[in-house]
Write an enzyme that holds these catalytic residues in place. Structure first.
Site, PDB file in Angstrom:
ATOM      1  N   HIS A  30       0.840  -1.209   0.000  1.00 32.96           N
ATOM      2  CA  HIS A  30       0.000   0.000   0.000  1.00 32.96           C
ATOM      3  C   HIS A  30       0.874   1.258   0.000  1.00 32.96           C
ATOM      4  O   HIS A  30       0.617   2.202  -0.765  1.00 32.96           O
ATOM      5  CB  HIS A  30      -0.911  -0.024   1.229  1.00 32.96           C
ATOM      6  CG  HIS A  30      -1.640   1.252   1.480  1.00 32.96           C
ATOM      7  ND1 HIS A  30      -2.909   1.502   1.000  1.00 32.96           N
ATOM      8  CD2 HIS A  30      -1.275   2.374   2.166  1.00 32.96           C
ATOM      9  CE1 HIS A  30      -3.295   2.705   1.375  1.00 32.96           C
ATOM     10  NE2 HIS A  30      -2.310   3.267   2.088  1.00 32.96           N
ATOM     11  N   GLU A  31       1.907   1.266   0.842  1.00 34.59           N
ATOM     12  CA  GLU A  31       2.809   2.428   0.911  1.00 34.59           C
ATOM     13  C   GLU A  31       3.579   2.605  -0.394  1.00 34.59           C
ATOM     14  O   GLU A  31       3.788   3.731  -0.850  1.00 34.59           O
ATOM     15  CB  GLU A  31       3.774   2.277   2.087  1.00 34.59           C
ATOM     16  CG  GLU A  31       3.119   2.219   3.460  1.00 34.59           C
ATOM     17  CD  GLU A  31       2.314   3.461   3.772  1.00 34.59           C
ATOM     18  OE1 GLU A  31       2.688   4.555   3.297  1.00 34.59           O
ATOM     19  OE2 GLU A  31       1.296   3.356   4.482  1.00 34.59           O
ATOM     20  N   HIS A  50       1.493   4.417  -2.905  1.00 38.54           N
ATOM     21  CA  HIS A  50       1.522   5.880  -2.796  1.00 38.54           C
ATOM     22  C   HIS A  50       2.699   6.454  -3.584  1.00 38.54           C
ATOM     23  O   HIS A  50       2.565   7.472  -4.259  1.00 38.54           O
ATOM     24  CB  HIS A  50       1.643   6.307  -1.326  1.00 38.54           C
ATOM     25  CG  HIS A  50       0.362   6.233  -0.561  1.00 38.54           C
ATOM     26  ND1 HIS A  50      -0.783   6.867  -0.983  1.00 38.54           N
ATOM     27  CD2 HIS A  50       0.046   5.603   0.614  1.00 38.54           C
ATOM     28  CE1 HIS A  50      -1.753   6.650  -0.097  1.00 38.54           C
ATOM     29  NE2 HIS A  50      -1.277   5.881   0.868  1.00 38.54           N
ATOM     30  N   GLU A  80      -5.864   7.026  -1.060  1.00 38.55           N
ATOM     31  CA  GLU A  80      -5.872   5.805  -0.255  1.00 38.55           C
ATOM     32  C   GLU A  80      -6.512   4.653  -1.025  1.00 38.55           C
ATOM     33  O   GLU A  80      -6.028   3.518  -0.981  1.00 38.55           O
ATOM     34  CB  GLU A  80      -6.621   6.043   1.057  1.00 38.55           C
ATOM     35  CG  GLU A  80      -5.885   6.926   2.040  1.00 38.55           C
ATOM     36  CD  GLU A  80      -4.523   6.388   2.418  1.00 38.55           C
ATOM     37  OE1 GLU A  80      -4.405   5.178   2.689  1.00 38.55           O
ATOM     38  OE2 GLU A  80      -3.565   7.181   2.425  1.00 38.55           O
TER      39      GLU A  80
END
Length: 410
Positions: free
Chosen positions: A276-277, A280, A354
């Site tokens: 997920h990071e 980004h 997100e």
């Protein structure tokens, strides 16, 4: 417009903002006892859910107390010419505009912190302690305060002194120099925050060799992401709550995992959180936020430059001698509605990002371990699973857990 009219506009802004916030808080509180959605039934058992409800209600009541105290103190300070009083004290020590401003803000900031410290202490050592979150010792609490004051004095004081100096030699064009300074500061903080600031408060150690690091490295290679800097931070010395974040870019990019995260999640779930990071970073969210921050700062400084020389700003706060630092306070109070709008816009972007990062993790790794990790993190922090939609719209920088789970299951 007269100084009196401007004064009452400031009062109206403060009161209206307070009322709106309290209405939103009350609406949100009405949903504390809502039935948990089917998709989240496995987050809490009955005992844990009652504990989460109690935690939310306790924080709601405490927030009502602290915010009411804050608005009462602010209004009292305005009505009884508190800024004039502090300004006179600052002027008794120097005639230099920069030193006067530093003395003025030093008195305001330290005074405010001393007044609010009992609330902070109660929050940490009573509320967080009661619900099993607090790991902070009184020594750490005091040291954090002292370090915070020193950082504010050195960094904040230095930036303020330079901005006033720019104003002295360039007049209303000061905003261009101030913008350049703030842009440079923002870039440096984005690049080196983990290297310069974090070590003042926490210990960071490279993630040791083993299965977890191997799994992270394997994933990073599959998405063509060079990740050499993976650190573990000792978040457990302050709280049991877990987190992970991505910072820096270029050669300074790194992922930081809280030790509590490693303790709470399985390896596969940690890799999903890291995916997920990485999402980004791959989706350029970090660069977008950096550029947006710089542009918003420039806009704010430009608007400030239009009004800062008007003595009406200082007079509206009951201060007879116009000055940059008093004008800055008045401008900040008047600018609050615009700031609220920009915050709403940035929160919308943040929630959208997100979803994009979640989708990236789902497409490049797996959805299920990310779902279970989000549920565990929500459970361990006693998160609100049923927030009011208006409260989410106004305050949430992330989608709700329910929204994220539904999105990941698509």
């Amino acid at each position: 417009m007269t100084a009196t009219s401007l004064f009452y506009i400031i009062i109206a802004i403060l009161i209206i903002s307070f009322i709106i916030d309290k209405i939103l808080d009350a609406l949100n509180a009405k949903h504390f006892n809502d039935e948990v959605p089917q998709e989240l039934q496995d987050v809490y058992d009955e005992t844990e859910y009652k504990k989460s409800q109690s935690y939310k209600k306790t924080n709601y009541k405490f927030g009502l107390l602290t915010s009411t105290f804050s608005i009462a103190l602010t209004l009292g300070f305005l009505f009884f010419d508190g800024f004039e009083y502090v300004d006179n004290i600052a002027r008794s020590y120097s005639e230099n505009p920069i030193l006067i401003a530093l003395f003025f803000f030093g008195i305001i900031m330290i005074g405010s912190d001393i007044i609010t410290t009992p609330f902070s202490y109660y929050k940490t050592f009573v509320i967080e302690e009661k619900f099993g979150f607090n790991k902070t010792t009184k020594k750490i609490f005091i040291l954090d305060k002292i370090k915070g004051w020193l950082m504010l004095a050195i960094v904040g004081g230095g930036i303020l002194a330079l901005i006033i100096w720019f104003y002295q030699f360039s007049g209303d064009n000061f905003w261009l120099y101030a913008w350049a300074l703030m842009s440079l500061f923002t870039v440096i903080m984005n690049m080196f925050y983990a290297r310069l600031i974090v070590p003042l408060f926490n210990k960071q150690t490279p993630l040791e060799a083993g299965d977890l690091r191997n799994k992270i490295s394997t994933y990073a290679k599959t998405v063509g992401f060079k990740l050499d800097k993976i650190f573990v931070i000792d978040g457990s010395k302050r709280s049991t709550k877990a987190n992970a974040y991505f910072s820096g870019f270029g050669s300074e990019k790194r992922v930081t995992l809280y030790d509590t995260l490693i303790n709470d999640l399985e390896d596969e779930e940690i890799v999903a959180v890291l995916a997920h990071e990485v999402g980004h970073y791959k989706k350029k969210h970090i660069i977008f936020n950096l550029i947006a921050s710089v542009l918003l700062t420039g806009l704010t400084l430009y608007i400030l430059s239009i009004f800062i020389s008007n003595p009406l700003l200082s007079n509206a706060l009951g201060v007879e001698i116009p000055s940059f630092h008093i004008g800055l306070i008045a401008f900040g109070l008047l600018y609050a509605p615009i700031s609220e709008i920009t915050s709403l816009i940035m929160n919308w972007f943040s929630r959208t990002f997100e979803y994009q990062a979640d989708n990236y993790a789902k497409n490049t790794y797996k959805a299920e371990p990310l779902i279970t990790s989000l549920k565990k993190l929500s459970k361990n922090s006693l998160s609100n699973l049923t927030p009011h939609k208006a409260y989410v719209f106004m305050h949430y920088s992330h989608p709700t857990l329910l929204e994220r789970v539904k999105n990941l299951k698509l």
